[in-house]
Structure formats: C-alpha cells, structure tokens
Enzyme design. Structure first.
Site, mmCIF file in Angstrom:
data_model
loop_
_atom_site.group_PDB
_atom_site.id
_atom_site.type_symbol
_atom_site.label_atom_id
_atom_site.label_comp_id
_atom_site.label_asym_id
_atom_site.label_seq_id
_atom_site.Cartn_x
_atom_site.Cartn_y
_atom_site.Cartn_z
ATOM 1 N N ARG A 143 -22.928 -44.749 92.290
ATOM 2 C CA ARG A 143 -24.361 -44.945 92.119
ATOM 3 C C ARG A 143 -24.581 -44.895 90.589
ATOM 4 O O ARG A 143 -23.734 -44.484 89.786
ATOM 5 C CB ARG A 143 -25.255 -43.909 92.610
ATOM 6 C CG ARG A 143 -24.925 -42.433 91.953
ATOM 7 C CD ARG A 143 -25.920 -41.510 92.881
ATOM 8 N NE ARG A 143 -25.767 -41.225 94.069
ATOM 9 C CZ ARG A 143 -26.685 -41.704 95.152
ATOM 10 N NH1 ARG A 143 -27.799 -42.055 94.697
ATOM 11 N NH2 ARG A 143 -26.308 -41.399 96.187
ATOM 12 N N GLN A 148 -26.188 -38.323 88.102
ATOM 13 C CA GLN A 148 -26.152 -39.900 88.400
ATOM 14 C C GLN A 148 -27.429 -39.893 89.233
ATOM 15 O O GLN A 148 -27.553 -39.720 90.287
ATOM 16 C CB GLN A 148 -24.996 -40.231 89.180
ATOM 17 C CG GLN A 148 -23.753 -39.908 88.273
ATOM 18 C CD GLN A 148 -23.592 -40.437 86.944
ATOM 19 O OE1 GLN A 148 -23.449 -41.777 86.810
ATOM 20 N NE2 GLN A 148 -23.906 -39.914 85.802
ATOM 21 N N ALA A 152 -17.514 -48.873 89.485
ATOM 22 C CA ALA A 152 -18.142 -47.715 88.446
ATOM 23 C C ALA A 152 -19.766 -47.905 88.413
ATOM 24 O O ALA A 152 -20.216 -48.840 88.950
ATOM 25 C CB ALA A 152 -17.481 -47.480 87.223
ATOM 26 N N HIS A 153 -20.212 -47.081 87.798
ATOM 27 C CA HIS A 153 -21.793 -46.837 87.805
ATOM 28 C C HIS A 153 -22.314 -47.993 86.925
ATOM 29 O O HIS A 153 -21.777 -48.394 85.934
ATOM 30 C CB HIS A 153 -22.068 -45.191 87.296
ATOM 31 C CG HIS A 153 -21.832 -45.086 86.125
ATOM 32 N ND1 HIS A 153 -22.190 -43.757 85.429
ATOM 33 C CD2 HIS A 153 -21.122 -45.437 85.066
ATOM 34 C CE1 HIS A 153 -21.443 -43.602 84.298
ATOM 35 N NE2 HIS A 153 -20.836 -44.749 83.905
ATOM 36 N N ASN A 154 -23.363 -48.446 87.335
ATOM 37 C CA ASN A 154 -24.297 -49.504 86.660
ATOM 38 C C ASN A 154 -23.555 -50.727 86.553
ATOM 39 O O ASN A 154 -23.978 -51.570 85.980
ATOM 40 C CB ASN A 154 -24.426 -48.961 85.111
ATOM 41 C CG ASN A 154 -25.564 -47.690 85.114
ATOM 42 O OD1 ASN A 154 -25.072 -46.585 85.156
ATOM 43 N ND2 ASN A 154 -26.664 -47.911 85.623
#
Length: 346
Positions: free
Chosen positions: A223, A203, A244-246
């Site tokens: 991240r 990530q 969560a990511h993004n």
C-alpha cells in the site's frame, strides 16, 4: 481440460472462425498436438508445427489459413488468422462453461462481518473472512482462508484463490484473478533513522487495482505511504512479483516471475518486465518500454523500446567509473577501427 461433450459447431457459434468439415464432431476437451485424441481439439500456430500437426490425432484443429488445405485432409477445422489468440479465448470460454455448472456456496466456517456486503452468487471457501465494511461483487469466488480486510472492495466476477489477503481499504476492479499466497496492501518499506535505530513510517495509502488484472502466486503489492499504489486495468503479474509502495503501473503492462519495482516508480502502459528484472525507485518508464530478463533499471527511460543491462557487482565508486567507461566502448571501438584502417592509396 474437459467440460462435457460439445459439438465443434458450438465453438464456432460462440467464438467465430471459419468451420471446415463436420460441425457435429464431438469434443470433450482441449489438448496439445502431441497428446490430443479423437475427442480433443488442438491448435497449430504456423508452419513450424506442421510436422506435429500431421502426426496429431485430434478430432478437430484450430489452424491459420495457410495450413487449412493440408489440415482438412485429416480432421475438422476452425480456420482463424490467429490460432493462439483463438485458443486463449477458447480456454476462457471452456472453463467458464465448466464453472457455470458449479453452484456458488458459502462454507459454514466462513466468517462475514454483519456490516460487510456480498453480491449475488458469491462463493466463500472454508475459513474465508470478510471483515467490517468490506464489499464483494456479484459472482466472485473467495477461496479458503482468504481474507478481505475492513472497508476493502472486490469487484464483480473476481476469483481469489486460497490464502489471498486483501488489506483494509484496498480495491480490486471487476474480473480480477489473484492466485494463492498473494498479499495486496501489505505495508511498504518505510523507516526513519534515529540514532542507529529505525522508526516505522505508517503506510496510510491504499492499493487500487483496475479491471481484468491477474496477479500470480505469492506476489506482494504494498500500500502507499500517503498516496495510493495503483495498478491499472489489464495488468498481468507472474508469480513472485513485488510492487513497492506508491508505484504506478500503466494499463496492460506485464511482468514475469520475480520482477520487482521499487517505491514511487511510474511504469507506463504496454510495458514488459521479463523474469527477474528490477526497477529502482523514483524512476519513470515510458509507454512501450520492454526490459530484458535479469536487467536492472537504474535511470528513467523516456523512449519506447527494448532495454538490457546486466553488470557485475562491484564497490560502488569503482562500479560508477566502469559503467561510464562501458557506455563509451562503442565509440572507442570505432576510433580504434579508424586508426587501424590502412591509408587510402593516392
């Protein structure tokens, strides 16, 4: 909540409102209607609390104009159109006054890398760690055992409680509050399948958090995988929230306890997710969308409003058929009612 003795007039001078009665009334703290004593100030939001107000022993009350005449017979008043909002601002002002009396200190066990930068008046608790290239803004409070990772940034006047982790290169704006146990910048859940095994996807993005964000205890904000996870200004997260990511969360959105947002979802401004609400990945929620408790959002919502969806777990193909049928129930009901309606007499 106490912070020394104040006069009622000092509160009005600081926060506004209309003073009715003795401005010299001494106050030592804020309290509820049921627990307040003569040296406390309490608030009343409306007529539904009038009975409790009459029994209250507070030395001063914050009341709406509709209750001012009655309340003035028992105590000094601050009259304001929104007592609950006034109470919120008063609680901030009172606590800030109390904390201003506590000098910033740097515990001898705290570690600051030589290439880190600390602004003026930063407090470092026991065993706090500020890693290489990290920057902490003026007046910020870094609690015991909290870690600010390499190249991370914490803005001015932030307050990070004990056992908070801010991962490398992640950024917090000014005046953010992060409660104990929260992790900002953990790895997102990304793995590629290979012959029955899972290969980790590193990530490489960051977490970017705007000004005036509050993050509850034991929250996790991942991240981004390539791009960044973004939390805009004024967002408020309750305890045990997972981002969560993004994910992108628009300004002034709030999420109650145990809410979770899966990867690459975009949530608009001024949205609310009630307790245990879930949003699956790669969706879009428009500005002003409100999700009820325990609901699961499985498709994008492009129109503001309140949405609720709770459906029993089932084998997936069966669930899809039942879900389609459920969406037609209202139309089916109207058709049945029309069939059952007696014919008009001629």
């Amino acid at each position: 909540m106490t912070a020394g003795t104040l006069r009622l007039a000092e509160l009005v001078e600081a926060l506004g409102g209309e003073l009715v009665g003795d401005g010299a009334t001494p106050l030592q703290g804020l309290a509820s209607l049921t627990s307040a004593g003569p040296d406390h100030i309490a608030f009343v939001t409306g007529a539904k609390h009038a009975a409790a107000m009459r029994a209250c022993r507070a030395g001063a009350l914050i009341v709406p104009p509709s209750l001012a005449s009655e309340a003035a017979q028992q105590s000094a008043l601050i009259v304001t159109t929104d007592p609950y909002l006034y109470y919120a601002r008063l609680s901030q002002w009172w606590l800030a006054r109390q904390r201003a009396q506590e000098p910033a200190t740097r515990h001898p066990t705290a570690y600051v890398h030589p290439e880190a930068q600390l602004g003026e008046g930063v407090h470092l608790g026991a065993f706090a760690v500020i890693e290489s290239g990290a920057r902490v803004g003026a007046g910020s409070f870094i609690g015991a055992h909290t870690v600010i990772g390499a190249q991370a940034k914490v803005g001015d006047r932030c307050r990070l409680a004990a056992h908070v982790t801010v991962g490398e290169r992640c950024e917090l704006g000014a005046r953010c509050i992060v409660h104990s146990g929260s992790v900002i910048g953990s790895d997102g859940f990304g793995f590629a399948p290979e012959q029955g095994r899972w290969v980790k996807i590193e990530q490489l993005g960051r977490v970017l958090i705007g000004d005036d964000v509050e993050i509850g205890a034991n929250c996790t904000i991942d991240r981004g995988a390539l791009d960044d996870t973004v939390i805009e200004e004024g967002v408020k997260l309750d305890n045990l929230v997972h981002i969560a990511h993004n994910v992108f969360v628009g300004a002034h959105t709030v999420m109650a306890g145990c809410a979770a947002v899966a990867g690459s979802t975009r949530i608009g401004k001024h949205c609310t997710l009630a307790g245990d609400a879930k949003v699956i990945g790669h969706l879009t929620l428009a500005d002003g969308v409100h999700i009820s408790a325990c609901s699961v959002v499985t498709k994008s919502i492009l129109k503001p409003g309140m949405y609720t969806g709770i459906f029993p777990l089932d084998e997936h193909s069966s669930w899809e058929k039942n879900a389609v049928t459920l969406r037609q129930l209202f139309k089916l009901r109207e058709r049945v009612r029309a069939l059952e309606r007696p014919p008009e007499k001629t």
